[in-house]
Design a protein around this motif. Structure first.
Motif, PDB file in Angstrom:
ATOM      1  N   ALA A  68      15.390  -3.338  -3.580  1.00 29.32           N
ATOM      2  CA  ALA A  68      14.819  -2.609  -4.715  1.00 29.32           C
ATOM      3  C   ALA A  68      13.880  -3.504  -5.522  1.00 29.32           C
ATOM      4  O   ALA A  68      12.782  -3.089  -5.911  1.00 29.32           O
ATOM      5  N   LEU A  69      14.307  -4.728  -5.775  1.00 32.04           N
ATOM      6  CA  LEU A  69      13.467  -5.653  -6.550  1.00 32.04           C
ATOM      7  C   LEU A  69      12.171  -5.983  -5.820  1.00 32.04           C
ATOM      8  O   LEU A  69      11.083  -5.960  -6.408  1.00 32.04           O
ATOM      9  N   LEU A  70      12.276  -6.288  -4.537  1.00 35.49           N
ATOM     10  CA  LEU A  70      11.084  -6.683  -3.776  1.00 35.49           C
ATOM     11  C   LEU A  70      10.096  -5.527  -3.643  1.00 35.49           C
ATOM     12  O   LEU A  70       8.883  -5.716  -3.818  1.00 35.49           O
ATOM     13  N   SER A  71      10.594  -4.342  -3.322  1.00 34.66           N
ATOM     14  CA  SER A  71       9.677  -3.218  -3.122  1.00 34.66           C
ATOM     15  C   SER A  71       9.047  -2.775  -4.442  1.00 34.66           C
ATOM     16  O   SER A  71       7.869  -2.415  -4.486  1.00 34.66           O
ATOM     17  N   ALA A  72       9.817  -2.806  -5.537  1.00 32.54           N
ATOM     18  CA  ALA A  72       9.257  -2.440  -6.833  1.00 32.54           C
ATOM     19  C   ALA A  72       8.183  -3.444  -7.265  1.00 32.54           C
ATOM     20  O   ALA A  72       7.118  -3.053  -7.747  1.00 32.54           O
ATOM     21  N   ALA A  73       8.471  -4.731  -7.076  1.00 31.06           N
ATOM     22  CA  ALA A  73       7.477  -5.754  -7.420  1.00 31.06           C
ATOM     23  C   ALA A  73       6.229  -5.623  -6.551  1.00 31.06           C
ATOM     24  O   ALA A  73       5.099  -5.781  -7.030  1.00 31.06           O
ATOM     25  N   ALA A  74       6.414  -5.331  -5.279  1.00 32.03           N
ATOM     26  CA  ALA A  74       5.268  -5.155  -4.380  1.00 32.03           C
ATOM     27  C   ALA A  74       4.416  -3.970  -4.810  1.00 32.03           C
ATOM     28  O   ALA A  74       3.183  -4.035  -4.793  1.00 32.03           O
ATOM     29  N   LEU A  75       5.071  -2.868  -5.223  1.00 31.74           N
ATOM     30  CA  LEU A  75       4.321  -1.714  -5.705  1.00 31.74           C
ATOM     31  C   LEU A  75       3.500  -2.084  -6.937  1.00 31.74           C
ATOM     32  O   LEU A  75       2.318  -1.726  -7.044  1.00 31.74           O
ATOM     33  N   GLY A  76       4.121  -2.796  -7.878  1.00 27.33           N
ATOM     34  CA  GLY A  76       3.386  -3.222  -9.071  1.00 27.33           C
ATOM     35  C   GLY A  76       2.195  -4.087  -8.729  1.00 27.33           C
ATOM     36  O   GLY A  76       1.103  -3.932  -9.300  1.00 27.33           O
ATOM     37  N   ALA A  77       2.381  -5.019  -7.779  1.00 26.62           N
ATOM     38  CA  ALA A  77       1.277  -5.898  -7.387  1.00 26.62           C
ATOM     39  C   ALA A  77       0.131  -5.107  -6.759  1.00 26.62           C
ATOM     40  O   ALA A  77      -1.048  -5.362  -7.036  1.00 26.62           O
ATOM     41  N   VAL A  78       0.467  -4.130  -5.907  1.00 28.99           N
ATOM     42  CA  VAL A  78      -0.571  -3.315  -5.260  1.00 28.99           C
ATOM     43  C   VAL A  78      -1.338  -2.495  -6.295  1.00 28.99           C
ATOM     44  O   VAL A  78      -2.571  -2.402  -6.254  1.00 28.99           O
ATOM     45  N   LEU A  79      -0.619  -1.897  -7.252  1.00 23.04           N
ATOM     46  CA  LEU A  79      -1.284  -1.122  -8.293  1.00 23.04           C
ATOM     47  C   LEU A  79      -2.171  -2.013  -9.158  1.00 23.04           C
ATOM     48  O   LEU A  79      -3.292  -1.635  -9.525  1.00 23.04           O
ATOM     49  N   GLY A  80      -1.677  -3.205  -9.498  1.00 28.05           N
ATOM     50  CA  GLY A  80      -2.496  -4.137 -10.271  1.00 28.05           C
ATOM     51  C   GLY A  80      -3.731  -4.574  -9.514  1.00 28.05           C
ATOM     52  O   GLY A  80      -4.819  -4.696 -10.078  1.00 28.05           O
ATOM     53  N   LEU A  81      -3.566  -4.805  -8.203  1.00 29.05           N
ATOM     54  CA  LEU A  81      -4.713  -5.187  -7.378  1.00 29.05           C
ATOM     55  C   LEU A  81      -5.726  -4.051  -7.306  1.00 29.05           C
ATOM     56  O   LEU A  81      -6.939  -4.280  -7.355  1.00 29.05           O
TER      57      LEU A  81
ATOM     58  N   ALA B 263      -0.222   0.096 -14.830  1.00 26.15           N
ATOM     59  CA  ALA B 263      -0.432  -1.060 -13.958  1.00 26.15           C
ATOM     60  C   ALA B 263      -1.861  -1.088 -13.430  1.00 26.15           C
ATOM     61  O   ALA B 263      -2.484  -2.156 -13.343  1.00 26.15           O
ATOM     62  N   VAL B 264      -2.399   0.074 -13.096  1.00 29.72           N
ATOM     63  CA  VAL B 264      -3.790   0.133 -12.639  1.00 29.72           C
ATOM     64  C   VAL B 264      -4.738  -0.225 -13.782  1.00 29.72           C
ATOM     65  O   VAL B 264      -5.727  -0.943 -13.599  1.00 29.72           O
ATOM     66  N   ALA B 265      -4.432   0.264 -14.984  1.00 34.13           N
ATOM     67  CA  ALA B 265      -5.321   0.051 -16.125  1.00 34.13           C
ATOM     68  C   ALA B 265      -5.443  -1.422 -16.497  1.00 34.13           C
ATOM     69  O   ALA B 265      -6.541  -1.907 -16.795  1.00 34.13           O
ATOM     70  N   ILE B 266      -4.326  -2.152 -16.478  1.00 25.62           N
ATOM     71  CA  ILE B 266      -4.415  -3.561 -16.886  1.00 25.62           C
ATOM     72  C   ILE B 266      -4.990  -4.431 -15.780  1.00 25.62           C
ATOM     73  O   ILE B 266      -5.567  -5.488 -16.049  1.00 25.62           O
ATOM     74  N   GLY B 267      -4.856  -4.010 -14.529  1.00 24.98           N
ATOM     75  CA  GLY B 267      -5.495  -4.726 -13.429  1.00 24.98           C
ATOM     76  C   GLY B 267      -5.059  -6.167 -13.270  1.00 24.98           C
ATOM     77  O   GLY B 267      -5.856  -7.024 -12.923  1.00 24.98           O
TER      78      GLY B 267
ATOM     79  N   SER C 225       1.897  -6.849 -13.402  1.00 23.95           N
ATOM     80  CA  SER C 225       2.426  -5.554 -12.951  1.00 23.95           C
ATOM     81  C   SER C 225       3.633  -5.738 -12.043  1.00 23.95           C
ATOM     82  O   SER C 225       4.611  -4.978 -12.119  1.00 23.95           O
ATOM     83  N   ALA C 226       3.576  -6.741 -11.162  1.00 24.06           N
ATOM     84  CA  ALA C 226       4.712  -6.998 -10.276  1.00 24.06           C
ATOM     85  C   ALA C 226       5.953  -7.356 -11.086  1.00 24.06           C
ATOM     86  O   ALA C 226       7.063  -6.871 -10.798  1.00 24.06           O
TER      87      ALA C 226
END
Length: 439
Positions: free
Chosen positions: A27-40, A122-126, A131-132
């Motif tokens: 759960a932690l890894l996938s949530a952090a990965a989602l945040g990183a992708v949205l930030g990217l 997360a997308v807005a702050i980029g 985000s991760a």
């Protein structure tokens, strides 16, 4: 699914602990990965105030939905993780897989709109790393729900109690989303205001400001000049010059012969330093500039009254020494090496030097000084930001303005009082304009 994480569902208490650990990790890894992708993803899109305002509007809509005022469906996959995994996969695989599926969020049912507001934020702050880290807390919440039932409470009972609290939870969620929208709408009002200056044709860069008078380099084709723009009256132009630095009615600039210091109001020459010199910074009686020879580059500080001078910093031919800045008895400059870049600061009285900022993953450049603050440009991952920090403070720098557009770079800066200037260079077209930032 929660019934899977019981001693009976896992086979023993020891296996339950292992399953919970792997579920939490997934759960932690996938949530952090989602945040990183949205930030990217956010680094590829326009950001700034408009993006934050859009998230604020979305948060208000979500708050209205949670309060029952504006019902509308959410975009989501209305399913949970596959129950068949528990019967066909070994415990490490299905427990980690369940955690990864729920931690990612977008693959399972979302009863409230808050998750989607967080995705938009997360997308807005980029900022992928930020985000991760934030989304990792979402994964931690998923993990907590699996581990929450105690030995005395059944998982079904816990879910049932949460179900009876749905109305209260939705009201609290609506209040939190409304507060978030208010905070987001306040950020632009209290933040920096950037204005693009209309200074005519050509490319304007290398800003310098003193007592409200602005000077800059002007490039039209292969011709260069320095333009001094007083608050009232006609601009004063110095042909064949570039890289101005103002201090009161004195102006230093670089030309084909070296560095020249003049009284810009009359054109009277005050001092000259010949040679392969560039990038002057002036605070009388001090003049700093970059000297270049076959061995590399040196940052030189000269006292024009006493004639004393000496090298402050040096790099080889492949290194970079940026345009320095002088103000309040301090000298700032940037150093670019093969594996790092730094913003440096020297106190002229004590000769104490400090590292304002250093990075190995981006480019720090073009500092500007006032007696109380320093600004510089931070460029990394396709994004340029002008950062501001109070001198002597250890707090994180504040972002005054940023560009996330590919091929648009923030370049040289200037600073006076609560106003900063930055050159905005659009590389595909070659257009360079100056922005004024009030903070």
């Amino acid at each position: 699914m929660i019934e899977s994480f019981t001693p009976a569902g896992c086979g023993s208490r020891r296996r339950r602990r292992l399953a919970l650990a792997l579920f939490s990790l997934g759960a932690l890894l996938s949530a952090a990965a989602l945040g990183a992708v949205l930030g990217l993803l956010g680094t590829l899109l326009p950001g700034g105030r408009a993006a934050l305002a859009a998230v604020a509007v979305l948060a208000l809509l979500a708050a209205a939905r949670e309060a029952g005022l504006l019902p509308f469906p959410l975009p989501q996959a209305r399913r949970q993780v596959p129950d068949s995994w528990r019967g066909s996969l070994p415990l490490p695989a299905w427990s980690f897989g369940y955690g990864a599926g729920l931690g990612a969020g977008i693959f399972t049912y979302q009863p409230v709109a808050t998750f989607w507001v967080a995705c938009a934020g997360a997308v807005a702050i980029g900022r992928p790393a930020v985000s991760a880290a934030c989304f990792a807390f979402y994964g931690a919440g998923r993990a907590l729900m699996a581990a929450l039932p105690s030995r005395a409470a059944s998982p079904a009972g816990v879910v049932e109690r949460l179900g009876r609290s749905t109305l209260a939870l939705r009201r609290a969620n609506a209040a939190a989303l409304t507060a978030l929208a208010g905070l987001l709408l306040l950020v632009p009002a209290g933040g920096a205001e950037a204005t693009t200056l209309s200074l005519g044709p050509g490319r304007q860069l290398d800003p310098s400001v003193s007592n409200g008078v602005l000077a800059h380099s002007q490039r039209e084709g292969t011709a260069t000049s320095v333009v001094v723009r007083p608050a009232s009256g006609e601009p004063v132009v110095f042909e064949g010059a570039e890289s101005p630095s103002l201090h009161g009615d004195l102006l230093a600039y670089a030309d084909a012969q070296g560095i020249r210091v003049v009284r810009w109001t009359t054109g009277e020459e005050i001092a000259r330093a010949p040679g392969r010199l560039s990038k002057p910074a002036l605070e009388w009686p001090y003049l700093a500039f970059v000297a270049e020879d076959s061995r590399g580059k040196r940052l030189v500080l000269s006292n024009l009254e006493t004639g004393e001078h000496g090298a402050i910093a040096s790099v080889g031919l492949r290194g970079g020494l940026g345009r320095p800045a002088l103000a309040g008895g301090r000298l700032a400059w940037h150093v670019t090496l093969a594996r790092s870049s730094s913003i440096m600061l020297l106190d002229l009285a004590s000769r104490r030097r400090t590292v304002v900022e250093r990075t190995r993953i981006g480019s720090l450049s073009h500092p500007a000084l006032s007696p109380t603050h320093i600004v510089w440009v931070d460029a990394r991952s396709g994004r340029s930001r002008v950062l501001l920090r109070e001198l002597g403070s250890s707090r994180a720098p504040r972002t005054l303005v940023e560009s996330r557009a590919r091929g648009t770079v923030l370049w040289t800066t200037a600073l006076e009082g609560s106003t900063a200037y930055v050159a905005r260079w659009q590389q595909p077209t070659g257009l360079v304009t100056l922005q004024q930032i009030r903070f």
